[in-house]
Design an enzyme around this catalytic site. Structure first.
Site, mmCIF file in Angstrom:
data_model
loop_
_atom_site.group_PDB
_atom_site.id
_atom_site.type_symbol
_atom_site.label_atom_id
_atom_site.label_comp_id
_atom_site.label_asym_id
_atom_site.label_seq_id
_atom_site.Cartn_x
_atom_site.Cartn_y
_atom_site.Cartn_z
ATOM 1 N N ASP A 156 0.829 -1.202 0.000
ATOM 2 C CA ASP A 156 0.000 0.000 0.000
ATOM 3 C C ASP A 156 0.862 1.249 0.000
ATOM 4 O O ASP A 156 1.541 1.549 0.983
ATOM 5 C CB ASP A 156 -0.892 0.015 1.258
ATOM 6 C CG ASP A 156 -1.786 1.244 1.299
ATOM 7 O OD1 ASP A 156 -2.851 1.195 0.661
ATOM 8 O OD2 ASP A 156 -1.409 2.252 1.932
ATOM 9 N N TYR A 206 3.140 9.879 -0.475
ATOM 10 C CA TYR A 206 4.238 9.299 0.315
ATOM 11 C C TYR A 206 5.596 9.547 -0.358
ATOM 12 O O TYR A 206 6.643 9.337 0.265
ATOM 13 C CB TYR A 206 4.053 7.779 0.518
ATOM 14 C CG TYR A 206 2.774 7.359 1.220
ATOM 15 C CD1 TYR A 206 1.937 8.282 1.825
ATOM 16 C CD2 TYR A 206 2.399 6.014 1.279
ATOM 17 C CE1 TYR A 206 0.761 7.891 2.447
ATOM 18 C CE2 TYR A 206 1.232 5.608 1.909
ATOM 19 C CZ TYR A 206 0.410 6.551 2.482
ATOM 20 O OH TYR A 206 -0.748 6.152 3.090
ATOM 21 N N LYS A 247 -2.765 5.885 -4.349
ATOM 22 C CA LYS A 247 -3.873 6.809 -4.072
ATOM 23 C C LYS A 247 -3.619 8.156 -4.739
ATOM 24 O O LYS A 247 -2.471 8.612 -4.781
ATOM 25 C CB LYS A 247 -4.008 7.032 -2.549
ATOM 26 C CG LYS A 247 -3.902 5.751 -1.732
ATOM 27 C CD LYS A 247 -4.038 5.965 -0.245
ATOM 28 C CE LYS A 247 -3.684 4.709 0.536
ATOM 29 N NZ LYS A 247 -2.271 4.612 0.933
ATOM 30 N N HIS A 267 -7.633 9.537 -1.933
ATOM 31 C CA HIS A 267 -6.968 9.503 -0.625
ATOM 32 C C HIS A 267 -7.802 10.156 0.487
ATOM 33 O O HIS A 267 -7.886 9.619 1.586
ATOM 34 C CB HIS A 267 -5.600 10.197 -0.743
ATOM 35 C CG HIS A 267 -4.585 9.705 0.231
ATOM 36 N ND1 HIS A 267 -3.252 9.624 -0.051
ATOM 37 C CD2 HIS A 267 -4.702 9.267 1.509
ATOM 38 C CE1 HIS A 267 -2.593 9.158 1.003
ATOM 39 N NE2 HIS A 267 -3.457 8.934 1.963
#
Ligand SMILES: NC(=O)c1ccc[n+]([C@@H]2O[C@H](COP(=O)([O-])OP(=O)(O)OC[C@H]3O[C@@H](n4cnc5c(N)ncnc54)[C@H](OP(=O)(O)O)[C@@H]3O)[C@@H](O)[C@H]2O)c1
Length: 280
Positions: free
Chosen positions: A49, A54, A83, A116
């Site tokens: 994930d 990120y 996402k 998200h």
């Protein structure tokens, strides 16, 4: 109930998603992340994930490619989630964000693509883009993250396709029973982020007691509680021994009474932002 690290839960469109995956939030690009993802795959994890925000999709992609080679795995044996970030919510911009994530990961499709956060006034248009990507066969499943019941109701009243997954903060201090009931009713798979409350629950007395009874760690008790609740879980660790520990969930079972004792720890307490009150 899943019985093995690679067992899956079946999404509403028939796609099989592993019950357990590795989270990589707050892990920077680089060798630590590459090693963590490779260790997870070598130890049997099949689901990863990540997210555009990120800023680590390149390392996740590198690790996936190396691990596929080293473990003789085909792409279809892995389940990769990313996402779309809030700044990219919009029809064209979401499609462009999907393509950019694919490029960074070095993949030609994702197994799951999520919105998200439920940014007001933006998520319905972004959902149309996810529907397009899904209809064109460019992504295997689509879903949302951090959606409360009212967000889901609003989205579903505009959508042609019901989200297959909702990924939310969920742990024994935030059991999300209402959302769990609603998503089950509507065939939406619930997925837990920060399942370990980012480490904050590991010294909880009730959990320590249940863990001692089973000869297991608190982390294992919580992750098993997720799975027995029918919730997909994605604990994050960059340490190989914890990656292994977090997947050793299939040689014990929590009793109904233990499940209820864990449920009773709920305080509707969050470690992350509140989906009804965030400013990013
Ligand atoms: N959709 C969203 O908005 C959203 C938000 C947050 C997170 N997520 C996803 O959910 C994943 C998991 O959530 P999270 O990373 O916030 O928190 P988490 O998985 O609840 O906790 C991770 C923390 O616990 C430690 N840990 C892991 N396994 C352990 C074990 N067996 N024993 C002791 N400590 C352990 C890790 O440290 P070490 O790494 O040092 O082992 C890390 O500090 C994320 O990585 C991300 O993929 C999604």
């Amino acid at each position: 109930m899943i019985k093995h690290i690679q067992d899956t839960m079946t999404l509403s469109n028939g796609v099989n998603m592993p019950g357990l995956g590795l989270g990589v939030f707050k892990v920077e690009e680089g060798p630590t992340l590459v090693q963590a993802v490779k260790a997870a795959i070598a130890h049997g994890y099949r689901s990863m994930d990540t997210a555009a925000i990120y800023e680590n999709e390149r390392s996740v992609g590198q690790a996936i490619h190396e691990a596929m080679q080293e473990n003789h795995l085909a792409r279809e044996e892995l389940f990769i989630t990313s996402k779309v970030w809030n700044a990219d919510l919009g029809y064209e911009s979401t499609i462009a964000a999907y393509e950019a994530s694919l490029e960074r990961l070095g993949l030609d499709y994702l197994d799951l693509y999520l919105i998200h956060w439920p940014v007001k006034g933006k998520y319905n248009e972004a959902w149309r883009a996810l529907e397009t990507l899904y209809r064109e066969g460019r992504v295997k499943a689509i879903g949302v993250s951090n959606f409360q019941v009212h967000h889901l109701e609003d989205l579903m009243s505009h959508a042609e396709i019901t989200p297959m997954v909702n990924q939310v903060e969920l742990h024994p201090r935030l059991t999300q029973k209402e959302l769990l009931r609603f998503t089950k009713e509507h065939g939406i798979q619930l997925e837990a982020w920060s399942p370990l409350m980012q480490g904050e629950l590991l010294s909880n007395d009730t959990l320590l007691e249940i863990a001692a009874q089973h000869g297991k760690s608190v982390a294992q008790i919580i992750l098993r509680w997720d799975l027995q609740n029918g919730v997909i879980t994605i604990p994050k660790s960059t340490k190989e021994h914890r990656i292994v520990e977090n997947a050793a969930l299939f040689d014990f079972e929590l009793s109904q009474e233990e499940m209820e004792r864990i449920d009773a720890l709920n305080q509707n307490l969050r470690v992350g932002p509140d989906p009804d009150n965030f400013d990013f």
